[in-house]
Design an enzyme around this catalytic site. Structure first.
Site, PDB file in Angstrom:
ATOM      1  CD1 TRP A 226      -2.031   2.204   1.742  1.00 28.31           C
ATOM      2  CD2 TRP A 226      -3.239   0.839   0.452  1.00 28.31           C
ATOM      3  NE1 TRP A 226      -3.210   2.845   1.450  1.00 28.31           N
ATOM      4  CE2 TRP A 226      -3.977   2.024   0.649  1.00 28.31           C
ATOM      5  CE3 TRP A 226      -3.782  -0.167  -0.343  1.00 28.31           C
ATOM      6  CZ2 TRP A 226      -5.236   2.227   0.099  1.00 28.31           C
ATOM      7  CZ3 TRP A 226      -5.036   0.031  -0.893  1.00 28.31           C
ATOM      8  CH2 TRP A 226      -5.748   1.214  -0.668  1.00 28.31           C
TER       9      TRP A 226
ATOM     10  CD  GLU B  45      -2.387  -6.256   6.054  1.00 30.93           C
ATOM     11  OE1 GLU B  45      -3.593  -6.282   6.336  1.00 30.93           O
ATOM     12  OE2 GLU B  45      -1.817  -5.255   5.558  1.00 30.93           O
TER      13      GLU B  45
ATOM     14  CB  VAL C   8      -0.164   4.926   7.947  1.00 36.74           C
ATOM     15  CG1 VAL C   8      -1.658   5.109   8.190  1.00 36.74           C
ATOM     16  CG2 VAL C   8       0.237   3.457   8.120  1.00 36.74           C
TER      17      VAL C   8
ATOM     18  CD  GLU D 190     -12.207  13.373   3.543  1.00 32.59           C
ATOM     19  OE1 GLU D 190     -13.356  12.922   3.703  1.00 32.59           O
ATOM     20  OE2 GLU D 190     -11.866  14.024   2.552  1.00 32.59           O
TER      21      GLU D 190
ATOM     22  CG  HIS E  10      -8.318   3.230   8.458  1.00 32.93           C
ATOM     23  ND1 HIS E  10      -8.741   1.963   8.774  1.00 32.93           N
ATOM     24  CD2 HIS E  10      -7.302   3.093   7.587  1.00 32.93           C
ATOM     25  CE1 HIS E  10      -8.006   1.087   8.118  1.00 32.93           C
ATOM     26  NE2 HIS E  10      -7.119   1.739   7.390  1.00 32.93           N
TER      27      HIS E  10
END
Length: 164
Positions: free
Chosen positions: A31, A67, A90, A94, A97
């Protein structure tokens, strides 16, 4: 350590031991791949720069930063490694999370290190926006991947020294 005025890749005031005798795992999140790939390149090149043979560097992708903890745990279960480097990114969105993921990853990495009594390095960017991430993944603040690799070498060296 704040990186506002520090280049993460500046180790001029720090002695870095040789990584020649150590084996490192690198777990890298897919990601935010543009950023995590840059972190990976920094970490990999720094390990080589400080003497780690390429055949002693084992790289495994995981889907995201969440992960990284289980990836590090699996590597330490199966591998004869001196340290594991966790690389991820990361970026604040908004929703809350961001808070949950950052907290879970930081705690998870610490817990895996304690579980195995092995260095597990937190090379995860937790930024407000993409620009801050790019600045810390090879941009104006250096590369957090470099810092993570140097930290892994120093901690592997410390563990070896304390065994003697």
């Amino acid at each position: 350590m704040s990186s506002q005025h520090k280049n993460l890749s500046d180790f001029s005031n720090s002695e870095v031991p040789s990584g020649a005798s150590y084996r490192f795992g690198i777990v890298v999140a897919e990601w935010n791949a543009e950023i995590t790939n840059a972190l990976y390149q920094g970490a990999y090149e720094s390990l080589l720069k400080y003497g780690t043979p390429a055949e002693n560097i084992f790289t495994y992708p995981v889907p995201g930063s969440f992960e990284l903890t289980s990836g590090a745990d699996l590597l330490l279960q199966k591998g004869n490694l001196d340290a594991v480097i966790c690389l991820g990114c990361v970026i604040q969105g908004e929703t809350r999370h961001f808070d949950f993921i950052c907290n879970a990853v930081a705690n998870g990495v610490s817990n895996v290190a304690i579980k195995y009594s092995k260095p597990v390095i937190f090379g995860v960017l937790t930024t407000d926006d993409h620009q801050q991430a790019f600045d810390r993944a090879g941009g104006k603040h250096g590369n957090k991947g470099d810092e993570a690799a140097v930290t892994a070498i120093k901690m592997a060296h410390l563990a070896e020294t304390l065994k003697a």
